[in-house]
Motif scaffolding. Structure first.
Motif, mmCIF file in Angstrom:
data_model
loop_
_atom_site.group_PDB
_atom_site.id
_atom_site.type_symbol
_atom_site.label_atom_id
_atom_site.label_comp_id
_atom_site.label_asym_id
_atom_site.label_seq_id
_atom_site.Cartn_x
_atom_site.Cartn_y
_atom_site.Cartn_z
ATOM 1 N N VAL A 1 0.857 -1.189 0.000
ATOM 2 C CA VAL A 1 0.000 0.000 0.000
ATOM 3 C C VAL A 1 0.889 1.233 0.000
ATOM 4 O O VAL A 1 1.852 1.310 0.751
ATOM 5 C CB VAL A 1 -0.924 0.022 1.240
ATOM 6 C CG1 VAL A 1 -1.766 1.284 1.247
ATOM 7 C CG2 VAL A 1 -1.796 -1.207 1.268
ATOM 8 N N ASN B 1 -2.197 7.545 0.442
ATOM 9 C CA ASN B 1 -3.608 7.471 0.848
ATOM 10 C C ASN B 1 -4.340 8.798 0.658
ATOM 11 O O ASN B 1 -5.363 9.043 1.285
ATOM 12 C CB ASN B 1 -3.723 6.998 2.304
ATOM 13 C CG ASN B 1 -2.998 7.913 3.273
ATOM 14 O OD1 ASN B 1 -2.474 8.957 2.895
ATOM 15 N ND2 ASN B 1 -2.979 7.547 4.542
ATOM 16 N N LYS C 1 -8.758 8.782 2.659
ATOM 17 C CA LYS C 1 -8.627 8.723 4.123
ATOM 18 C C LYS C 1 -9.961 8.590 4.837
ATOM 19 O O LYS C 1 -10.023 8.085 5.946
ATOM 20 C CB LYS C 1 -7.891 9.971 4.621
ATOM 21 C CG LYS C 1 -6.425 9.974 4.223
ATOM 22 C CD LYS C 1 -5.754 11.243 4.670
ATOM 23 C CE LYS C 1 -4.294 11.244 4.227
ATOM 24 N NZ LYS C 1 -3.658 12.543 4.476
ATOM 25 N N GLU D 1 -13.946 7.244 4.868
ATOM 26 C CA GLU D 1 -14.695 6.136 4.267
ATOM 27 C C GLU D 1 -15.950 6.614 3.550
ATOM 28 O O GLU D 1 -16.549 7.610 3.937
ATOM 29 C CB GLU D 1 -15.074 5.134 5.350
ATOM 30 C CG GLU D 1 -13.924 4.215 5.669
ATOM 31 C CD GLU D 1 -14.193 3.296 6.841
ATOM 32 O OE1 GLU D 1 -15.371 3.126 7.197
ATOM 33 O OE2 GLU D 1 -13.217 2.771 7.385
ATOM 34 N N ASP E 1 -6.758 3.438 10.890
ATOM 35 C CA ASP E 1 -5.325 3.542 10.618
ATOM 36 C C ASP E 1 -4.732 2.216 10.161
ATOM 37 O O ASP E 1 -3.803 2.179 9.389
ATOM 38 C CB ASP E 1 -4.577 4.034 11.859
ATOM 39 C CG ASP E 1 -4.664 5.543 11.964
ATOM 40 O OD1 ASP E 1 -5.215 6.162 11.024
ATOM 41 O OD2 ASP E 1 -4.189 6.086 12.951
ATOM 42 N N ALA F 1 -5.789 0.255 8.168
ATOM 43 C CA ALA F 1 -5.937 0.108 6.726
ATOM 44 C C ALA F 1 -4.710 0.637 5.998
ATOM 45 O O ALA F 1 -4.436 0.272 4.876
ATOM 46 C CB ALA F 1 -7.182 0.838 6.242
ATOM 47 N N HIS F 2 -3.983 1.500 6.638
ATOM 48 C CA HIS F 2 -2.806 2.086 5.992
ATOM 49 C C HIS F 2 -1.555 1.708 6.766
ATOM 50 O O HIS F 2 -0.666 2.517 6.955
ATOM 51 C CB HIS F 2 -2.936 3.602 5.924
ATOM 52 C CG HIS F 2 -4.188 4.037 5.258
ATOM 53 N ND1 HIS F 2 -4.381 3.907 3.908
ATOM 54 C CD2 HIS F 2 -5.324 4.558 5.759
ATOM 55 C CE1 HIS F 2 -5.590 4.336 3.593
ATOM 56 N NE2 HIS F 2 -6.185 4.742 4.692
ATOM 57 N N THR G 1 -0.589 7.883 9.000
ATOM 58 C CA THR G 1 -1.867 8.573 8.896
ATOM 59 C C THR G 1 -2.274 9.076 10.278
ATOM 60 O O THR G 1 -3.330 9.649 10.447
ATOM 61 C CB THR G 1 -2.973 7.637 8.374
ATOM 62 O OG1 THR G 1 -3.035 6.514 9.234
ATOM 63 C CG2 THR G 1 -2.685 7.192 6.961
ATOM 64 N N TRP H 1 -7.988 0.240 0.974
ATOM 65 C CA TRP H 1 -6.738 1.001 0.926
ATOM 66 C C TRP H 1 -6.016 0.871 -0.418
ATOM 67 O O TRP H 1 -5.042 1.562 -0.656
ATOM 68 C CB TRP H 1 -5.817 0.630 2.095
ATOM 69 C CG TRP H 1 -5.587 -0.848 2.234
ATOM 70 C CD1 TRP H 1 -4.558 -1.550 1.732
ATOM 71 C CD2 TRP H 1 -6.425 -1.777 2.933
ATOM 72 N NE1 TRP H 1 -4.690 -2.867 2.055
ATOM 73 C CE2 TRP H 1 -5.823 -3.043 2.802
ATOM 74 C CE3 TRP H 1 -7.621 -1.673 3.660
ATOM 75 C CZ2 TRP H 1 -6.373 -4.191 3.373
ATOM 76 C CZ3 TRP H 1 -8.165 -2.821 4.218
ATOM 77 C CH2 TRP H 1 -7.541 -4.052 4.070
ATOM 78 N N HIS H 2 -6.511 -0.011 -1.289
ATOM 79 C CA HIS H 2 -5.998 -0.046 -2.668
ATOM 80 C C HIS H 2 -6.935 0.696 -3.607
ATOM 81 O O HIS H 2 -6.741 0.665 -4.825
ATOM 82 C CB HIS H 2 -5.795 -1.484 -3.145
ATOM 83 C CG HIS H 2 -4.549 -2.131 -2.598
ATOM 84 N ND1 HIS H 2 -3.283 -1.641 -2.812
ATOM 85 C CD2 HIS H 2 -4.384 -3.227 -1.808
ATOM 86 C CE1 HIS H 2 -2.387 -2.411 -2.207
ATOM 87 N NE2 HIS H 2 -3.033 -3.375 -1.578
#
Ligand SMILES: Nc1nc2c(c(=O)[nH]1)N[C@H]1C(S)=C(S)[C@@H](COP(=O)(O)O)O[C@H]1N2
Ligand SMILES: [Mo]
Length: 368
Positions: free
Chosen positions: A116, A119, A123, A125, A164, A166-167, A172, A322-323
């Motif tokens: 990854v 972002n 960031k 959702e 977070d 997710a990254h 982040t 996150w992609h």
């Protein structure tokens, strides 16, 4: 150039050869040392926003002059000789790839889980039911049932920050706020207060766009732009394709990835661009995240390249948030920084579109 590209582990890019990578700003598209810088900049951005009113009053006088200096140096913030070298490389790459040249493909067994990187624009959702793909510049848009008078009126309803985790590996996190040191609210003169109230009303209390280092895109849509609001199903209804290709980040790493989705060229056929005044296709395509924080520009013919993919699946599974879920771009003929995650807008245009990393000194073309 083709031969070089096919050698595995070959990372020398046209941009690097021209020396651009070492001459541009300290922030690079996905650089390891970049997160700390970004954190510092975010902090300074927060401070700036806090005293936004003061800054805005001061800028009213100075901004025009600053812009003038900025622009006089050239349209992509590169020194002139360097820009010429990049343009020459772009011409070579175009000649090599054009619409026929294909990037190498690999057996699925050689694909890995893509790391990854970056972002911006993802960031916060968005619930799947709140996702729409804005399509602008489409030929006779009113014939589609997805036509709306104002695509910018769509409310993406951003939720709280994405987790977070997710990254993971990316900075982040936000440093705890020191409330005590926050400056007191500035009291506005009445005329300014009224002007700001008007501005805010015009913006419909929406989240401000372009909240990252490169700022707001010059190509962002004006309120009242008509077009289509497509659902993800409107996209995935198109023929499904799989591709195993190399993903290259300009940072010098590359990975073989198994992608799934629909060809951008099929999308362009299903939702074709309106002809320009000369009766021709517009030259460019512009894409943007729903929040307008990340954005990319392309030539229309590159978008029609058979390997340019609107991605909905990775490694045989739905594309992770996150992609760039629900929809991101893969273009093996371009560096990673052009492969925008979470596409919110696809617009056809005759004006060369703005581009996040080009704004920070990188090559607009970004061909491999
Ligand atoms: N929305 C968005 N798209 C983006 C970025 C970003 O920060 N935000 N970074 C770009 C860069 S520099 C790279 S290398 C790739 C990384 O994609 P990945 O995280 O799926 O590996 O996304 C590109 N697309
Ligand atoms: Mo990147």
């Amino acid at each position: 150039m083709r031969e070089e590209m096919q050698v595995e582990g070959e990372e020398t890019s046209s941009v690097e050869r021209s020396g651009a990578a070492s001459q541009v700003s300290e922030s690079r598209p996905g650089a390891p040392g970049f997160a700390a810088d970004a954190a510092a900049r975010r902090e300074s951005a927060r401070r700036t926003r806090r005293s936004f009113v003061v800054a805005a009053v001061a800028a009213a006088g100075g901004y025009g002059f600053y812009r003038w200096i900025d622009r006089s140096e050239g349209d992509e913030l590169q020194p002139k000789p360097l820009r010429e070298a990049l343009n020459a490389n772009a011409a070579v790459a175009r000649a090599v790839f054009d619409e026929r040249g294909l990037a190498p493909t690999y057996p699925v067994g050689r694909s890995v889980e893509l790391r990854v990187n970056g972002n911006y624009g993802i960031k916060e959702e968005i619930a799947p039911e709140n996702y729409r793909l804005q399509a602008v510049g489409v030929e006779q848009p009113k014939r589609f049932r997805q036509y709306v008078e104002d695509v910018t009126a769509w409310d993406y309803k951003f939720a709280a920050k994405a987790e977070d985790k997710a990254h993971a590996g990316h900075d982040t996190k936000v440093a705890p706020k020191d409330e005590a040191s926050a400056p007191a609210e500035v009291q506005l003169p009445p005329a300014f207060a009224a002007a700001f109230a008007r501005l805010k009303k015009e913006q419909g209390d929406k989240r401000p766009r372009g909240q990252e280092e490169a700022g707001k895109s010059d190509s962002t849509l004006a309120a009242g732009t008509s077009g289509l609001l497509l659902t993800l199903e409107d996209v995935t209804r198109l023929p499904r394709h799989e591709l195993v290709t190399q993903f290259k980040c300009i940072e010098g790493w590359s990975q073989i990835v198994h992608w799934g989705g629909v060809r951008l060229r099929d999308f362009i056929e299903a939702y074709p661009p309106a002809k320009n005044a000369q009766g021709q296709d517009p030259k460019y395509v512009y894409m943007e995240t729903p929040d307008g924080d990340y954005y990319c520009g392309f030539h229309l013919n590159e978008c029609r390249h058979p390997q340019s993919l609107l991605v909905t699946e990775m490694a045989g599974k739905p594309l992770p948030v996150w992609h760039g879920a629900p929809l991101r771009l893969h273009m093996p003929i371009k560096y990673g920084y052009k492969q925008i995650k979470r596409i919110g807008l696809i617009a056809y245009t005759d004006e060369k579109p703005d581009d996040y990393w080009a704004k920070l000194g990188y090559d607009w073309y970004a061909g491999i």
